[in-house]
Design a protein around this motif. Structure first.
Motif, PDB file in Angstrom:
ATOM      1  N   VAL A   1      58.413  27.340 -21.227  1.00 24.04           N
ATOM      2  CA  VAL A   1      57.230  27.928 -21.880  1.00 24.04           C
ATOM      3  C   VAL A   1      56.112  28.095 -20.844  1.00 24.04           C
ATOM      4  O   VAL A   1      55.456  29.139 -20.767  1.00 24.04           O
ATOM      5  CB  VAL A   1      56.764  27.061 -23.074  1.00 24.04           C
ATOM      6  CG1 VAL A   1      55.413  27.535 -23.600  1.00 24.04           C
ATOM      7  CG2 VAL A   1      57.797  27.105 -24.198  1.00 24.04           C
TER       8      VAL A   1
ATOM      9  N   ASN B   1      56.844  31.011 -18.491  1.00 21.18           N
ATOM     10  CA  ASN B   1      56.676  32.298 -19.163  1.00 21.18           C
ATOM     11  C   ASN B   1      55.210  32.633 -19.388  1.00 21.18           C
ATOM     12  O   ASN B   1      54.766  33.761 -19.138  1.00 21.18           O
ATOM     13  CB  ASN B   1      57.411  32.285 -20.505  1.00 21.18           C
ATOM     14  CG  ASN B   1      58.839  32.792 -20.384  1.00 21.18           C
ATOM     15  OD1 ASN B   1      59.072  33.931 -20.001  1.00 21.18           O
ATOM     16  ND2 ASN B   1      59.792  31.928 -20.683  1.00 21.18           N
TER      17      ASN B   1
ATOM     18  N   PRO C   1      63.970  28.378 -32.265  1.00 23.97           N
ATOM     19  CA  PRO C   1      63.421  28.823 -30.988  1.00 23.97           C
ATOM     20  C   PRO C   1      62.411  29.959 -31.189  1.00 23.97           C
ATOM     21  O   PRO C   1      62.705  30.918 -31.876  1.00 23.97           O
ATOM     22  CB  PRO C   1      64.668  29.315 -30.246  1.00 23.97           C
ATOM     23  CG  PRO C   1      65.645  29.690 -31.311  1.00 23.97           C
ATOM     24  CD  PRO C   1      65.333  28.868 -32.509  1.00 23.97           C
ATOM     25  N   VAL C   2      61.260  29.821 -30.552  1.00 23.98           N
ATOM     26  CA  VAL C   2      60.222  30.845 -30.671  1.00 23.98           C
ATOM     27  C   VAL C   2      60.417  31.833 -29.528  1.00 23.98           C
ATOM     28  O   VAL C   2      60.680  31.411 -28.403  1.00 23.98           O
ATOM     29  CB  VAL C   2      58.824  30.205 -30.501  1.00 23.98           C
ATOM     30  CG1 VAL C   2      57.733  31.188 -30.853  1.00 23.98           C
ATOM     31  CG2 VAL C   2      58.709  28.941 -31.325  1.00 23.98           C
ATOM     32  N   ASP C   3      60.305  33.133 -29.829  1.00 25.42           N
ATOM     33  CA  ASP C   3      60.382  34.056 -28.688  1.00 25.42           C
ATOM     34  C   ASP C   3      58.976  34.285 -28.129  1.00 25.42           C
ATOM     35  O   ASP C   3      57.973  33.983 -28.780  1.00 25.42           O
ATOM     36  CB  ASP C   3      61.140  35.360 -29.014  1.00 25.42           C
ATOM     37  CG  ASP C   3      60.451  36.194 -30.057  1.00 25.42           C
ATOM     38  OD1 ASP C   3      59.210  36.200 -30.067  1.00 25.42           O
ATOM     39  OD2 ASP C   3      61.144  36.824 -30.879  1.00 25.42           O
ATOM     40  N   LEU C   4      58.938  34.782 -26.937  1.00 28.19           N
ATOM     41  CA  LEU C   4      57.670  34.858 -26.203  1.00 28.19           C
ATOM     42  C   LEU C   4      56.647  35.716 -26.948  1.00 28.19           C
ATOM     43  O   LEU C   4      55.461  35.362 -27.011  1.00 28.19           O
ATOM     44  CB  LEU C   4      57.928  35.434 -24.798  1.00 28.19           C
ATOM     45  CG  LEU C   4      56.780  35.318 -23.809  1.00 28.19           C
ATOM     46  CD1 LEU C   4      56.344  33.873 -23.633  1.00 28.19           C
ATOM     47  CD2 LEU C   4      57.169  35.926 -22.464  1.00 28.19           C
ATOM     48  N   ALA C   5      57.127  36.811 -27.558  1.00 30.10           N
ATOM     49  CA  ALA C   5      56.194  37.716 -28.249  1.00 30.10           C
ATOM     50  C   ALA C   5      55.521  36.989 -29.402  1.00 30.10           C
ATOM     51  O   ALA C   5      54.292  37.075 -29.571  1.00 30.10           O
ATOM     52  CB  ALA C   5      56.967  38.935 -28.746  1.00 30.10           C
TER      53      ALA C   5
ATOM     54  N   LEU D   1      55.171  33.815 -29.791  1.00 35.35           N
ATOM     55  CA  LEU D   1      54.338  32.719 -29.291  1.00 35.35           C
ATOM     56  C   LEU D   1      52.992  33.248 -28.787  1.00 35.35           C
ATOM     57  O   LEU D   1      51.933  32.703 -29.143  1.00 35.35           O
ATOM     58  CB  LEU D   1      55.083  31.992 -28.162  1.00 35.35           C
ATOM     59  CG  LEU D   1      54.419  30.739 -27.621  1.00 35.35           C
ATOM     60  CD1 LEU D   1      54.282  29.686 -28.710  1.00 35.35           C
ATOM     61  CD2 LEU D   1      55.202  30.168 -26.439  1.00 35.35           C
TER      62      LEU D   1
END
Lengths: 370, 123
Positions: free
Chosen positions: B17, B20, B107-111, B113
């Protein structure tokens, strides 16, 4: 009595013969058998008197009257005994016949009662079997739920690491096209695994329903709208046979539409080269008046139907006939679960004319499971 | 540059995290893998936002959040909870029960988050 008179006349005319005297037995026997004991004894006395009269008329006053009296009495007693015996025999036979009739009737009742008890037993056995199946099903679902919650935590953390890793590298210029493809595949794989885990969690631990009085036909239209492109692409014709005045049902609209989209998609997948999707809704009175009417929704396709051996398992979680990676095996299990918590039910059958039919039964006043 | 503190017992998650978010160029990210040291680290870092795992050994996310909010300087710092034990669908509406904080399912994706982070930092 007429018979006795006739015999006495014959007796007188033929002389006092033992063989003729025996003729008195005819009225005695006949009367004893057919007219009862009292009439038999009367005829026996009359016969003895007839015999005495015939003797007196034929031979005149006798020098030994006591012998004649003795003979008359003896004959009378014999006749009386014969009459009484026959009357008793006849009465016994009548009693026996009555007993046979009574016993036969009782036996008939017992046979009927036994048959009824056997039917009850069979029904109870069937109910027991069905309850046992439901218990097994519930236990299985509980096990799946526990497994899902346990696995979810252990799997979702590594998935997040993998997903974040793939995203990090995807943001950088790739060394070549293969690297970019591999990274995108990794990201997609994480996404697919996440979808399955989330479906499994939702399936095992459904959220509480947001119930409101809803028009089922409107939900059908919404769901058909969501799959419209797929149906058009596959040249599938939609036939609506929706009863317009259905009562509003207590539904969680979003989730019921999820169910319908799932069923319409399944129907479309069964007809890759086109066909007809028929959606029928109607209010149906139950056979049992205490249950109240039910709203029935039928979804028919004109595909090849469901292979017989798959039918009992289609609602089981992770049961899929699709190639690996193309189906989670949770679609119909979730459909079943969502309907179950609405207090509704679903059956899936092959239609006699070909194709499959899903029948959903909604109770307008259900008691949704918590 | 906005400071973000991520608290999770799994170092691979805090690391991925952090890398990213820092690659986006607008955040300074600090990580903490020991929930017992979370309050201490937060006092040092003074983050503008905290990403907090729910299920951790010894001390869970709820407990850490309660302790963070006892610190006057951190009382108004927004917290985004990350959890692995619920599905996406289940997280909807759950923020109400934990004091208005966001709740994201791993799981959280970057967008997703960054969208959640931005909704707090630049509403």
């Amino acid at each position: 009595m007429a018979m006795v008179l006739v015999v006495a006349v014959v007796d007188y005319l033929t002389g006092v013969e033992i063989s003729v005297s025996l003729l008195y037995l005819v009225p005695v026997c006949w009367c004893g058998w057919s007219a009862g004991r009292r009439a038999g004894l009367l005829v026996a006395a009359a016969s003895a008197a007839g015999w005495l009269a015939a003797v007196l008329l034929e031979s005149g006053p006798t020098e030994q009257p006591w012998v004649l009296v003795w003979n008359t009495l003896t004959l009378g007693i014999i006749f009386a005994l014969v009459a009484a015996l026959l009357a008793t025999l006849q009465s016994t036979q009548a009693n026996l016949e009555a007993i046979v009739v009574t016993r036969t009737a009782k036996l008939g009742r017992e046979v009927a009662e036994r048959r009824w008890a056997e039917a009850q037993l069979r029904q109870a056995h069937a109910e027991l079997q069905s309850t046992q199946m439901q218990l097994i099903e519930a236990a299985k679902m509980e096990a799946v739920g526990r497994l899902a919650a346990g696995v979810a935590h252990e799997v979702k953390n590594p998935l997040m690491t993998l997903g974040m890793g793939a995203e990090y590298f995807l943001r950088r210029p790739p060394a070549n096209a293969d690297e970019a493809t591999l990274l995108q595949d990794m990201k997609d794989a994480v996404h697919r695994a996440t979808t399955i885990i989330n479906l499994l969690l939702d399936f095992s631990k459904p959220r509480p329903l947001q119930l409101a009085p809803e028009d089922l036909n409107a939900s059908v239209e919404n769901a058909l709208g969501l799959v419209r492109i797929q149906l058009l692409k596959q040249h599938i014709e939609v036939q609506r046979q929706l009863q317009p005045d259905l009562p509003r049902l207590p539904l969680d609209r979003t989730r019921v539409e999820h169910v319908l989209v799932n069923l319409f998609t399944n129907a479309a997948q069964a007809m890759p080269s086109g066909g007809t999707l028929t959606v029928r809704s109607e209010l149906q009175q139950a056979a049992d008046a205490s249950v109240g009417p039910a709203v029935i929704l039928q979804i028919d396709d004109t595909g090849p139907g469901i292979p017989h051996e798959h039918l009992p398992k289609v609602f089981e979680p992770f049961y899929t006939t699709k190639p690996p990676g193309q189906g989670t095996g949770l679609g119909l299990a979730i459909v079943h679960r969502i309907l179950q918590i609405h207090g509704a039910s679903i059956t899936l059958r092959n239609r006699p004319g070909g194709g499959a039919r899903a029948t959903l039964t909604f109770n307008p006043q259900p008691t949704p499971l918590s | 540059m906005k400071r973000i503190l991520i608290i999770d017992d799994e170092a691979s998650i805090t690391r991925s995290v952090k890398l990213n978010l820092e690659a986006l160029g607008t955040y300074e990210v600090h990580q903490e893998n020991h929930p017992r040291d979370a309050v201490h680290t937060a006092c040092e870092v003074r983050p503008d936002l905290i990403l907090l795992d729910v299920m951790m050994p010894d001390t869970d996310g709820g407990e850490v959040a309660a302790r963070l909010q006892e610190i006057p300087a951190l009382k108004d710092t927004p917290i985004i909870f990350l959890t692995a034990i619920v599905s996406n669908a289940e997280t909807q509406g759950r923020e109400a029960s934990i004091g208005g904080h966001d709740f994201l399912a791993k799981p959280v994706d970057l967008a997703a988050l960054t969208e959640a982070i931005e909704s707090h930092l630049n509403p």
